[in-house]
Every structure is written in structure tokens, then in C-alpha cells.
Enzyme design. Structure first.
Site, PDB file in Angstrom:
ATOM      1  N   ASP A 183       0.850  -1.198   0.000  1.00 61.18           N
ATOM      2  CA  ASP A 183       0.000   0.000   0.000  1.00 61.18           C
ATOM      3  C   ASP A 183       0.881   1.241   0.000  1.00 61.18           C
ATOM      4  OD1 ASP A 183       0.835  -0.810   2.517  1.00 61.18           O
ATOM      5  OD2 ASP A 183      -1.160  -0.887   3.376  1.00 61.18           O
ATOM      6  N   GLU A 197      -5.681   3.472   3.568  1.00 60.85           N
ATOM      7  CA  GLU A 197      -6.184   4.148   4.764  1.00 60.85           C
ATOM      8  C   GLU A 197      -7.588   4.709   4.555  1.00 60.85           C
ATOM      9  OE1 GLU A 197      -4.826   3.917   7.522  1.00 60.85           O
ATOM     10  OE2 GLU A 197      -2.764   3.335   7.092  1.00 60.85           O
TER      11      GLU A 197
END
Length: 371
Positions: free
Chosen positions: A69, A128
Site C-alpha cells: 500500500d 487508509e
């Protein structure tokens, strides 16, 4: 990559954190690094602000996937590091700078010495929020590159460098954001009977929401409802016309998440009636549980043992990770990488030990070659 190169890349990435689906500078940086790798076996394709990179195997029987990520958090950094974030109010406080660096190092290794099987690296945006894994999984690019097995790492501040940890089965919880907006009737503090006070209604909800976990969730299951923020009113002598609750729901099973939300909706309807107001619910971003495949976890533990690093079995955690959506469709696992930081995840003083970069690189390369 040498250790000094890993540290340099990590620090450069640390300075440019960006929020979900706005990782334009990060994507450009990653592509510039990847362009310097041998290209003979690579296929590179952009997706939104993320990247797919396929490494062609020399005798492929399957495709192994690895996900890193790339986004940061809306948090002001306070580490005092010379390479602190250059973006005000943004920080890599969840270790995604580490995640990207390890992935780049593994990619370089495989580009120089192609493995037997095909490998697909996914540099995923928006972990997120609002959640990049699910749309990336559903993309046309994923259908072309889709792996047969997939894995990923997450830094663990509470574990020492040289230790990795995971477990078969549930590792991370199901999560959902929770936003509740209340609207009543404001007025003078001296005439409460002419108003519908939303501070009172919000307080009622905060207290009663806790009863859901205590009295509506199977005690052999687990759930958490946390209200982390309350806003309402303007000044001390005006009764609030509006209020807002912001929180999160965590459960250890998908069914518990469904049941908790049903109970929240019932409670909100009751609060509307008893407080003579209107209330709306927004569940925001939702993440599916991270469920590790037992066979691949067993194979991974053997790989870790061969590297000489320490393996510990992890306990399930109420943290959330949108990698769960990928594991829902593709067998695999996520593991913790020890980075020995006094400050924890999502903390403005998170300072992972950079010696863990070499550990992560070694384990990920071995995993990609041997799984």
C-alpha cells in the site's frame, strides 16, 4: 539493493506522504525507480494512482502476487527527523513508506534474476481510506494480472527487528466507519421546552450504543463500537440544533458486523422518536476481515525458518486492513514485520527501525520465489 539504498528510498518516500487516490507524486517516484530496473521480464501498468508490475517467470506454473500500500495519513508528523514529511498535515504513520521500499527491493531482485513462476506486484492506493483494494481487485488490469496466491506485510512497532509474525485464520477484524448526524431544533438556553437539544440526543446515543456490544453480541464473538469524536452546538447559551458522532465498528466475524449495524439502526430510530429529531447514518469505508490461508501460512513459516529470522504466532487483532478484500477472492496471507518503534501505528512519532528493511526484503524475495 544495498541497505544504504533501501534507507535512501524509504526516507525519500517518507517525505512525500499523500492521501488516498491522490498519490500522484508517490506514483511518479515509484515509476522512476522501476524504470531503472532491468525491463526484459517486466510489464508495467498504471491503475488510478497505483501500479501493477508483472515479472515474467522462466517456467511458470502459477502467478504469485504481492501487495504494497502506498498512501499516507492526515496527521502532522512530530518525529523531528531530518527527513520528516514535507507535506503539512500528512505523514506515513502506518509504515507504507516501509511497505513500498521492501516491495521495490524485491522487485529489483526478481527483475535481475527472474523466478520460476510469474510474479505480480500491486502498489495499491488508498488503503487508509476510502479503500483501494476492492476497486483494484475489480479492475480490468487485475483480471489480466490476477495471481493464484497473494501476500503482503504490515510493520509491527511492538515486535523486535528480525521477528515476523502471523497466524492461520483470522488476523485482522472486519471494520466500518460510523458517522451519525443528528438534527433537531435550536434555541435559547433559557427556553429548552421550545427546542430539540441535539447535544442531549447525541449523549443518549453515545451511552446506549455501548449496550449493543454488551447485550446484543454473542459473548463468544467479539465486537467494538468506539465513538472517537463528538461535535455539536455553537456557544454555551444556545441549545444545539445539530450534532455529529464519528466512530468505528470492529467485529471478528462478518455476521457480527451485520448484526451490530442492525442494532445501531434500531437504536437510532428509537432516539429519533424519543428526542423528536431526525438522525442519519453513514458507514463510510468498510473493510473485510483479513483471513489467512492455513496452508500458505504453514509454507511461509518454513520459509522464515530457512532465512534464519524468528517466527512468532500472532494473536487476532481488532485492527482493519483492506487487504482482506483481496484475500476474500485470492488465497494467501498477511504477516507482521517487526520494526521496534516506541510509538505505535498511526502515531505522529512512529519511528520504525530501518534495519527491518533488509529483513523485509529477504523474506519477501524468498516468499515470492518459493510459495
Amino acid at each position: 539493493m544495498r541497505e544504504d539504498q533501501l534507507i535512501k528510498i524509504r526516507r525519500e518516500l517518507h517525505q512525500i506522504p499523500e492521501l488516498g487516490f491522490k498519490e500522484f507524486e508517490t506514483q511518479k517516484y515509484l515509476l522512476n525507480i522501476i524504470d531503472n530496473f532491468p525491463q526484459d521480464y517486466l510489464t508495467v501498468e498504471k491503475w488510478e494512482t497505483g501500479i501493477f508490475v508483472k515479472v515474467k517467470g522462466n517456467d511458470p506454473e502459477k502467478t504469485v502476487g504481492y501487495r504494497a500500500d502506498i498512501d499516507g495519513l492526515p496527521l502532522e508528523e512530530s518525529t523531528g527527523l531530518t527527513f520528516s514529511s514535507k507535506h503539512k498535515g500528512r505523514m506515513h504513520a502506518c509504515g507504507h513508506d516501509f511497505h513500498m521500499t521492501v516491495a521495490l527491493a524485491a522487485l529489483e531482485n526478481l527483475a535481475q534474476d527472474p523466478p520460476k513462476n510469474n510474479i505480480v506486484f500491486m502498489f495499491q492506493p488508498a488503503e487508509e481510506g476510502p479503500g483501494g483494494a476492492e476497486p483494484m481487485l475489480q479492475s480490468n488490469a487485475m483480471q489480466r494480472f490476477k495471481p493464484d496466491v497473494i501476500f503482503a506485510l504490515h510493520i509491527a512497532p511492538d515486535l523486535p527487528v528480525g521477528t515476523v509474525s502471523t497466524r492461520a485464520g483470522l488476523l485482522f477484524a472486519n471494520t466500518s466507519e460510523l458517522f451519525i448526524d443528528l438534527k433537531g431544533k435550536g434555541g435559547h438556553a433559557a427556553y429548552p421546552h421550545q427546542t430539540r437539544d441535539m447535544v442531549v440526543a447525541a449523549s443518549f446515543l453515545v451511552s446506549n450504543l455501548q449496550q449493543i456490544v454488551a447485550r446484543r453480541v454473542d459473548p463468544l464473538d467479539s465486537a467494538v463500537i468506539t465513538i472517537g469524536k463528538i461535535t455539536g452546538g455553537t456557544v454555551q447559551n444556545i441549545i444545539a440544533e445539530e450534532a455529529r458522532l464519528e466512530g468505528t465498528i470492529r467485529t471478528m466475524s462478518p455476521q457480527a458486523m451485520i448484526e451490530v449495524k442492525k442494532e445501531i439502526e434500531k437504536m437510532v430510530k428509537g432516539a429519533e422518536i424519543s428526542n423528536d429529531c431526525s438522525i442519519s447514518i453513514d458507514y463510510g469505508s468498510n473493510y473485510y476481515q483479513v483471513e489467512n490461508d492455513a496452508d500458505y501460512v504453514q509454507a511461509f513459516t518454513e520459509i522464515v525458518s530457512q532465512t534464519g529470522y524468528i517466527y512468532e504466532e500472532a494473536a487476532p487483532a481488532m485492527t482493519g486492513e483492506d487487504f482482506g478484500y483481496m484475500l476474500k477472492e485470492i488465497p494467501g496471507f498477511m504477516f507482521w514485520l517487526g520494526v521496534n518503534s516506541e510509538a505505535g501505528l498511526h502515531h505522529s512519532k512512529l519511528t520504525p527501525d530501518e534495519k527491518a528493511l533488509e529483513v523485509g526484503k529477504t523474506i519477501v524475495v524468498e516468499g515470492l520465489r518459493k510459495l
